[in-house]
Design an enzyme around this catalytic site. Structure first.
Site, PDB file in Angstrom:
ATOM      1  N   VAL A 181       9.773 112.499  52.636  1.00 39.87           N
ATOM      2  CA  VAL A 181       8.336 112.945  52.363  1.00 39.87           C
ATOM      3  C   VAL A 181       7.716 113.661  53.573  1.00 39.87           C
ATOM      4  O   VAL A 181       7.126 114.680  53.530  1.00 39.87           O
ATOM      5  CB  VAL A 181       7.314 111.751  51.835  1.00 39.87           C
ATOM      6  CG1 VAL A 181       6.023 112.006  51.779  1.00 39.87           C
ATOM      7  CG2 VAL A 181       7.796 111.255  50.307  1.00 39.87           C
ATOM      8  N   ASP A 198       5.803 108.888  56.821  1.00 34.84           N
ATOM      9  CA  ASP A 198       5.107 109.629  55.537  1.00 34.84           C
ATOM     10  C   ASP A 198       3.569 109.504  55.896  1.00 34.84           C
ATOM     11  O   ASP A 198       2.773 110.268  55.716  1.00 34.84           O
ATOM     12  CB  ASP A 198       5.292 108.853  54.361  1.00 34.84           C
ATOM     13  CG  ASP A 198       7.067 109.076  53.767  1.00 34.84           C
ATOM     14  OD1 ASP A 198       7.572 109.747  54.810  1.00 34.84           O
ATOM     15  OD2 ASP A 198       7.329 108.476  53.026  1.00 34.84           O
ATOM     16  N   GLU A 223      11.262 116.621  47.122  1.00 35.38           N
ATOM     17  CA  GLU A 223      12.029 115.994  48.274  1.00 35.38           C
ATOM     18  C   GLU A 223      13.445 115.942  47.701  1.00 35.38           C
ATOM     19  O   GLU A 223      13.764 115.894  46.671  1.00 35.38           O
ATOM     20  CB  GLU A 223      11.264 114.737  48.769  1.00 35.38           C
ATOM     21  CG  GLU A 223      11.269 113.801  47.707  1.00 35.38           C
ATOM     22  CD  GLU A 223      11.552 112.445  48.197  1.00 35.38           C
ATOM     23  OE1 GLU A 223      12.402 112.272  49.346  1.00 35.38           O
ATOM     24  OE2 GLU A 223      10.718 111.550  47.989  1.00 35.38           O
ATOM     25  N   ASP A 266       7.317  98.413  61.188  1.00 33.97           N
ATOM     26  CA  ASP A 266       7.966  99.397  60.548  1.00 33.97           C
ATOM     27  C   ASP A 266       6.899  99.978  59.573  1.00 33.97           C
ATOM     28  O   ASP A 266       6.664  99.412  58.622  1.00 33.97           O
ATOM     29  CB  ASP A 266       9.209  98.706  59.855  1.00 33.97           C
ATOM     30  CG  ASP A 266       9.920  99.811  58.997  1.00 33.97           C
ATOM     31  OD1 ASP A 266       9.613 101.098  59.165  1.00 33.97           O
ATOM     32  OD2 ASP A 266      11.115  99.613  58.576  1.00 33.97           O
ATOM     33  N   LYS A 299       5.891 102.515  47.407  1.00 34.27           N
ATOM     34  CA  LYS A 299       7.031 101.770  47.198  1.00 34.27           C
ATOM     35  C   LYS A 299       6.550 100.357  47.067  1.00 34.27           C
ATOM     36  O   LYS A 299       6.149  99.967  48.023  1.00 34.27           O
ATOM     37  CB  LYS A 299       8.331 102.208  47.835  1.00 34.27           C
ATOM     38  CG  LYS A 299       9.169 103.192  47.041  1.00 34.27           C
ATOM     39  CD  LYS A 299      10.150 103.433  47.949  1.00 34.27           C
ATOM     40  CE  LYS A 299       9.785 103.961  49.584  1.00 34.27           C
ATOM     41  NZ  LYS A 299      10.502 104.941  50.273  1.00 34.27           N
TER      42      LYS A 299
HETATM   43  N1  PSU Z   1      10.595 107.466  46.710  1.00 30.58           N
HETATM   44  C1  PSU Z   1      11.587 107.083  46.083  1.00 30.58           C
HETATM   45  N2  PSU Z   1      12.849 106.811  46.575  1.00 30.58           N
HETATM   46  C2  PSU Z   1      13.157 107.229  47.898  1.00 30.58           C
HETATM   47  C3  PSU Z   1      11.959 107.726  48.855  1.00 30.58           C
HETATM   48  C4  PSU Z   1      10.750 107.691  47.950  1.00 30.58           C
HETATM   49  O1  PSU Z   1      11.439 106.826  44.801  1.00 30.58           O
HETATM   50  O2  PSU Z   1      14.071 107.137  48.222  1.00 30.58           O
HETATM   51  C5  PSU Z   1      12.182 108.044  50.113  1.00 30.58           C
HETATM   52  C6  PSU Z   1      11.210 109.204  50.464  1.00 30.58           C
HETATM   53  O3  PSU Z   1      11.992 110.285  50.949  1.00 30.58           O
HETATM   54  C7  PSU Z   1      10.331 108.473  51.476  1.00 30.58           C
HETATM   55  C8  PSU Z   1      11.415 107.750  52.233  1.00 30.58           C
HETATM   56  O4  PSU Z   1       9.873 109.505  52.540  1.00 30.58           O
HETATM   57  O5  PSU Z   1      12.068 107.053  51.086  1.00 30.58           O
HETATM   58  C9  PSU Z   1      10.634 106.692  53.033  1.00 30.58           C
HETATM   59  O6  PSU Z   1      11.628 106.233  54.153  1.00 30.58           O
HETATM   60  P1  PSU Z   1      11.095 105.108  55.150  1.00 30.58           P
HETATM   61  O7  PSU Z   1      10.402 103.946  54.510  1.00 30.58           O
HETATM   62  O8  PSU Z   1      12.391 105.080  55.921  1.00 30.58           O
HETATM   63  O9  PSU Z   1      10.147 106.019  56.063  1.00 30.58           O
HETATM   64 MN    MN Z   2      10.707 102.851  58.568  1.00 31.78          MN
END
Ligand code: PSU
Ligand code: MN
Length: 310
Positions: free
Chosen positions: A112, A148, A26, A144, A165
């Protein structure tokens, strides 16, 4: 029919014609997850690691309204230029944003969810990331939940991650994955790894060999009417981990700062990662690099294995 806005790099096209296993990467982790210029060095290192492990890397990103599967050196330079040019901000492109990003000629990193979608359209079966998005803490007041999870529930791509995460609500994320019938398999562990730390108190199913994984993979595709994605949870190497007791207070601190600055939506994850990097004086970034590399190695092993190339 492959959509017209998809561009395959020469290396990825040649991998398809030679039946060389491919691992997708990604690009939001590069555009929004790691500081410049370390992000581009990391991308090169991850691509090298995948070559060294017998596969071809296909980094996925959106450049000038085209979805690229595999980036040439020129594509990387374009991303770099846009990233350092303060006038054009790189977009964080999720599955929801993809059609609009293409229609409006945007440039950005794919999350992702968008990477899974594009990998699947291109017939790439395995994808390596750092950690997936999931259910954010405080979901009781603001629901939220990363797309993914939705992508994992719908798109049959194998996602190799170090868990989700650590900034997230981990038990809630695991419950959402279960509700969506997404298999979560620990690589040589029955405890869900939490990104910066290799273990946790949350139990998951475990697999420990490529053969076992491959048997599972083909059953999954055969027995499910619309097979979901598969989440492989690969613990960060012990030497690189940050124990939960050390990182957790910093995470709480970062979440407080985000709240006080009213940071929400797609800006939240990049903000928290950046905050943690400052709070840990770069230690969180070093752990992130180690787990990304570890995931690229395992993804290459699994990609070879499902192609019968052991
Ligand atoms: N994993 C990491 N660093 C990141 C991400 C994942 O170690 O920056 C990114 C991925 O692209 C994941 C996104 O899909 O953060 C998720 O964002 P959100 O929580 O806004 O869906
Ligand atoms: Mn979000």
């Amino acid at each position: 029919m492959t959509p017209v806005s998809i561009v395959l790099s020469d290396k990825v096209s040649s991998a398809f014609s030679h039946n060389t296993p491919i691992v997708a990467l990604e690009s939001t982790v590069i555009t929004h997850g790691l500081p410049y210029p370390l992000n581009f060095d990391t991308l090169s290192r991850l691509e090298e690691t995948i070559y060294d492990n017998g596969c071809v890397p296909a980094t996925i990103a959106v450049i000038d309204g085209k979805a690229h599967i595999g980036l040439s050196e020129q594509d990387k330079d374009t991303l770099k230029e846009r990233m350092t040019d303060t006038a054009t901000k790189l977009m964080k492109v999720s599955m929801r944003d993809l059609a609009l990003a293409l229609a409006q000629g945007k440039t950005g990193g794919t999350t992702v969810s968008a990477t899974m979608l594009l990998a699947h359209l291109a017939d790439i079966k395995v994808f390596a990331t750092g950690g997936i998005g999931g259910v954010h803490r405080d979901w009781q007041s603001i629901p939220d939940i990363s797309m993914d999870i939705k992508a994992l529930s719908e798109i049959p791509v194998v996602v190799v991650s170090a868990g989700c995460k650590a900034i997230l609500d981990i038990p809630a994320t695991l419950e959402m994955l279960e509700t969506n019938a997404v298999p979560v398999l620990g690589w040589m562990t029955d405890k869900f790894p939490c990104f910066y730390s290799s273990t946790s108190t949350y139990f998951i199913d475990s697999i420990s060999t490529e053969l076992e994984f491959t048997a599972f993979y083909y059953n999954h595709l055969e027995y499910r009417d619309r097979p979901s994605g598969i989440l492989i949870a690969n613990p960060i190497p012990a030497a690189a981990q940050i124990p939960a007791e050390t990182i957790e207070p910093q995470i709480l601190n970062a979440i407080d700062t985000a709240k006080s600055k009213n940071i929400t939506g797609k800006a939240l994850t990049p903000f928290l990662l950046d905050c943690l990097s400052r709070l840990t004086e770069g230690e969180s970034v070093r752990a992130n690099l180690a787990l990304l590399e570890n995931n690229a190695i395992l993804a290459a092993r699994l990609a070879k294995s499902i192609q019968g190339d052991l």
